[in-house]
Design a protein around this motif. Structure first.
Motif, PDB file in Angstrom:
ATOM      1  N   GLU A 147      32.280  37.148  37.008  1.00 43.72           N
ATOM      2  CA  GLU A 147      32.756  35.760  36.973  1.00 43.72           C
ATOM      3  C   GLU A 147      34.045  35.630  36.161  1.00 43.72           C
ATOM      4  OE1 GLU A 147      29.822  36.732  35.855  1.00 43.72           O
ATOM      5  OE2 GLU A 147      29.451  35.998  33.817  1.00 43.72           O
ATOM      6  N   LEU A 148      34.219  36.480  35.154  1.00 43.28           N
ATOM      7  CA  LEU A 148      35.429  36.408  34.321  1.00 43.28           C
ATOM      8  C   LEU A 148      36.692  36.790  35.107  1.00 43.28           C
ATOM      9  CD1 LEU A 148      34.387  38.008  30.903  1.00 43.28           C
ATOM     10  CD2 LEU A 148      34.252  35.620  31.645  1.00 43.28           C
ATOM     11  N   PHE A 149      36.519  37.415  36.265  1.00 47.99           N
ATOM     12  CA  PHE A 149      37.645  37.899  37.052  1.00 47.99           C
ATOM     13  C   PHE A 149      37.932  37.008  38.257  1.00 47.99           C
ATOM     14  CE2 PHE A 149      36.018  41.308  34.524  1.00 47.99           C
ATOM     15  CZ  PHE A 149      37.137  42.020  34.143  1.00 47.99           C
ATOM     16  N   LEU A 150      37.219  35.870  38.315  1.00 47.34           N
ATOM     17  CA  LEU A 150      37.354  34.960  39.456  1.00 47.34           C
ATOM     18  C   LEU A 150      37.962  33.631  39.035  1.00 47.34           C
ATOM     19  CD1 LEU A 150      33.853  35.458  41.120  1.00 47.34           C
ATOM     20  CD2 LEU A 150      36.069  36.123  42.086  1.00 47.34           C
ATOM     21  N   PRO A 151      38.632  32.941  39.970  1.00 50.58           N
ATOM     22  CA  PRO A 151      39.082  31.581  39.680  1.00 50.58           C
ATOM     23  C   PRO A 151      37.852  30.701  39.422  1.00 50.58           C
ATOM     24  CG  PRO A 151      40.029  32.409  41.749  1.00 50.58           C
ATOM     25  CD  PRO A 151      38.997  33.402  41.317  1.00 50.58           C
ATOM     26  N   GLU A 152      38.013  29.771  38.494  1.00 49.73           N
ATOM     27  CA  GLU A 152      36.915  28.890  38.031  1.00 49.73           C
ATOM     28  C   GLU A 152      35.930  28.440  39.130  1.00 49.73           C
ATOM     29  OE1 GLU A 152      36.886  27.750  34.523  1.00 49.73           O
ATOM     30  OE2 GLU A 152      34.831  27.254  35.147  1.00 49.73           O
ATOM     31  N   PHE A 204      31.083  39.480  48.359  1.00 53.07           N
ATOM     32  CA  PHE A 204      32.279  39.117  49.116  1.00 53.07           C
ATOM     33  C   PHE A 204      33.532  39.450  48.333  1.00 53.07           C
ATOM     34  CE2 PHE A 204      29.294  35.736  50.718  1.00 53.07           C
ATOM     35  CZ  PHE A 204      29.233  36.196  52.026  1.00 53.07           C
ATOM     36  N   ALA A 205      34.616  39.671  49.081  1.00 51.53           N
ATOM     37  CA  ALA A 205      35.944  39.686  48.483  1.00 51.53           C
ATOM     38  C   ALA A 205      36.371  38.225  48.388  1.00 51.53           C
ATOM     39  CB  ALA A 205      36.895  40.463  49.380  1.00 51.53           C
ATOM     40  N   PHE A 206      36.992  37.812  47.274  1.00 52.23           N
ATOM     41  CA  PHE A 206      37.439  36.425  47.127  1.00 52.23           C
ATOM     42  C   PHE A 206      38.938  36.404  46.847  1.00 52.23           C
ATOM     43  CE2 PHE A 206      32.935  35.823  45.543  1.00 52.23           C
ATOM     44  CZ  PHE A 206      32.532  34.951  46.537  1.00 52.23           C
ATOM     45  N   GLU A 207      39.578  35.289  47.230  1.00 53.34           N
ATOM     46  CA  GLU A 207      41.014  35.155  46.957  1.00 53.34           C
ATOM     47  C   GLU A 207      41.246  34.917  45.475  1.00 53.34           C
ATOM     48  OE1 GLU A 207      42.942  32.524  49.675  1.00 53.34           O
ATOM     49  OE2 GLU A 207      42.116  33.633  51.393  1.00 53.34           O
ATOM     50  N   PHE A 258      34.712  58.244  54.756  1.00 47.80           N
ATOM     51  CA  PHE A 258      33.442  57.637  54.358  1.00 47.80           C
ATOM     52  C   PHE A 258      33.244  56.230  54.915  1.00 47.80           C
ATOM     53  CE2 PHE A 258      34.250  61.006  51.369  1.00 47.80           C
ATOM     54  CZ  PHE A 258      33.002  61.604  51.227  1.00 47.80           C
ATOM     55  N   GLY A 259      33.699  55.976  56.122  1.00 46.14           N
ATOM     56  CA  GLY A 259      33.399  54.705  56.765  1.00 46.14           C
ATOM     57  C   GLY A 259      34.455  53.636  56.570  1.00 46.14           C
ATOM     58  N   PRO A 260      34.305  52.522  57.309  1.00 43.33           N
ATOM     59  CA  PRO A 260      35.338  51.497  57.364  1.00 43.33           C
ATOM     60  C   PRO A 260      35.470  50.670  56.090  1.00 43.33           C
ATOM     61  CG  PRO A 260      33.448  50.842  58.676  1.00 43.33           C
ATOM     62  CD  PRO A 260      33.161  52.228  58.185  1.00 43.33           C
ATOM     63  N   ALA A 261      36.648  50.094  55.903  1.00 38.84           N
ATOM     64  CA  ALA A 261      36.921  49.204  54.770  1.00 38.84           C
ATOM     65  C   ALA A 261      38.058  48.276  55.178  1.00 38.84           C
ATOM     66  CB  ALA A 261      37.337  50.028  53.563  1.00 38.84           C
ATOM     67  N   THR A 262      38.175  47.154  54.476  1.00 43.05           N
ATOM     68  CA  THR A 262      39.289  46.238  54.729  1.00 43.05           C
ATOM     69  C   THR A 262      39.899  45.817  53.404  1.00 43.05           C
ATOM     70  OG1 THR A 262      37.955  45.375  56.539  1.00 43.05           O
ATOM     71  CG2 THR A 262      39.973  44.188  56.037  1.00 43.05           C
ATOM     72  N   PHE A 263      41.153  46.166  53.217  1.00 43.00           N
ATOM     73  CA  PHE A 263      41.862  45.838  51.975  1.00 43.00           C
ATOM     74  C   PHE A 263      43.173  45.130  52.297  1.00 43.00           C
ATOM     75  CE2 PHE A 263      38.962  48.863  50.193  1.00 43.00           C
ATOM     76  CZ  PHE A 263      38.926  48.630  48.829  1.00 43.00           C
ATOM     77  N   VAL A 264      43.721  44.433  51.307  1.00 48.00           N
ATOM     78  CA  VAL A 264      45.084  43.909  51.431  1.00 48.00           C
ATOM     79  C   VAL A 264      46.036  45.118  51.348  1.00 48.00           C
ATOM     80  CG1 VAL A 264      44.567  41.627  50.478  1.00 48.00           C
ATOM     81  CG2 VAL A 264      45.251  43.457  48.928  1.00 48.00           C
ATOM     82  N   THR A 320      43.253  39.680  46.844  1.00 49.66           N
ATOM     83  CA  THR A 320      41.811  39.475  46.755  1.00 49.66           C
ATOM     84  C   THR A 320      41.189  40.404  45.713  1.00 49.66           C
ATOM     85  OG1 THR A 320      41.486  41.075  48.548  1.00 49.66           O
ATOM     86  CG2 THR A 320      41.489  38.750  49.169  1.00 49.66           C
ATOM     87  N   ILE A 321      40.047  39.962  45.167  1.00 48.05           N
ATOM     88  CA  ILE A 321      39.195  40.838  44.356  1.00 48.05           C
ATOM     89  C   ILE A 321      38.263  41.510  45.366  1.00 48.05           C
ATOM     90  CG2 ILE A 321      37.624  38.881  43.888  1.00 48.05           C
ATOM     91  CD1 ILE A 321      36.806  40.216  41.280  1.00 48.05           C
TER      92      ILE A 321
END
Ligand code: SAH
Length: 216
Positions: free
Chosen positions: A37-42, A52-55, A199-205, A61-62
């Motif tokens: 939670e400390l790494f996310l917008p309020e 989930f990945a969040f903006e 090692f399988g699929p991923a989705t990153f920025v 994204t995280i």
């Protein structure tokens, strides 16, 4: 000393990770003891342990906690290791790495994200992490070689300057592919050269920089 019980969504996440075969207790413990939670917008804080990945602003994204766990497990981080992370973002992955390794060097191209990440890591008392603003697609030669290199942004191919900064028996983990979809790849340096496995699929920025994708 009594410890606060873990939140239910975190317990559910840990059960899911174990079911997925992520059994390294050091990795699970490092993840669970890093308050996401400390790494996310309020406004997103109540949802911290949802997988989930969040903006996090600036178009970035995280990563999903399960992806953080998977990449960290693949890297086999040991207590004496020097680690380079390319793509600090929120700083969450760096915080998890800092609990497992001796030194973590993490680089970010967006200065505002680096400033926020530095503040969060300091608030957690993680003094073995250095955050630097730079193009990490070329690695960070000053602190090389690294036992572990984690790229947390999508790259078109594994950047050559990065594998060259691996120590003997070093492990690099990166999402490799196009802008839409990537494959998690691990490159291990041995006496003969480099061994690469998928090692399988991923989705990153995207990784943006000399060895990454061009800025759109
Ligand atoms: N590891 C992060 C998530 C990373 S998102 C976390 O735990 O939150 C990917 C990050 O890589 C973004 O913040 C983006 O700005 C950064 N990035 C992209 N290209 C980069 C480059 N060439 N050098 C350093 N950082 C880069």
């Amino acid at each position: 000393m009594s410890q606060a019980p873990l939140p239910v969504p975190l317990l559910q996440l840990l059960a899911k990770l174990r079911a997925q075969g992520i059994s390294d207790e050091r990795v699970l413990q490092a993840l669970a003891s890093t308050p996401r939670e400390l790494f996310l917008p309020e406004p997103l804080r109540p949802r911290a342990w949802e997988d989930f990945a969040f903006e996090i602003g600036y178009g970035q994204t995280i990563s999903q906690p399960s992806v953080v766990a998977r990449m960290t497990a693949l890297a086999h981080v040991r207590p004496q290791d020097r680690v380079l992370e390319v793509g600090t973002g929120s700083g969450f992955q760096a915080a998890v790495l800092a609990r497992l390794a001796r030194f973590v060097f993490t680089v970010e191209r967006i200065p505002q994200l680096a400033v926020q990440a530095r503040r969060r890591l300091a608030a957690l008392g993680l003094a073995n992490v250095t955050v630097q603003v730079m193009d990490g697609s070329l690695g960070w030669r000053a602190h090389a070689p690294y036992d572990v290199i984690l790229l947390t942004a999508a790259c078109p191919s594994v950047p050559r300057p990065l594998v060259e900064q691996l120590a003997p028996h070093g492990r690099l983990v990166a999402p490799v592919g196009d802008l839409r979809r990537q494959e998690l790849v691990r490159v291990v340096r041995n006496e003969q050269g480099f061994i690469s496995e998928s090692f399988g699929p991923a989705t990153f920025v995207p990784l943006v920089g000399k060895e990454g994708f061009a800025l759109r």
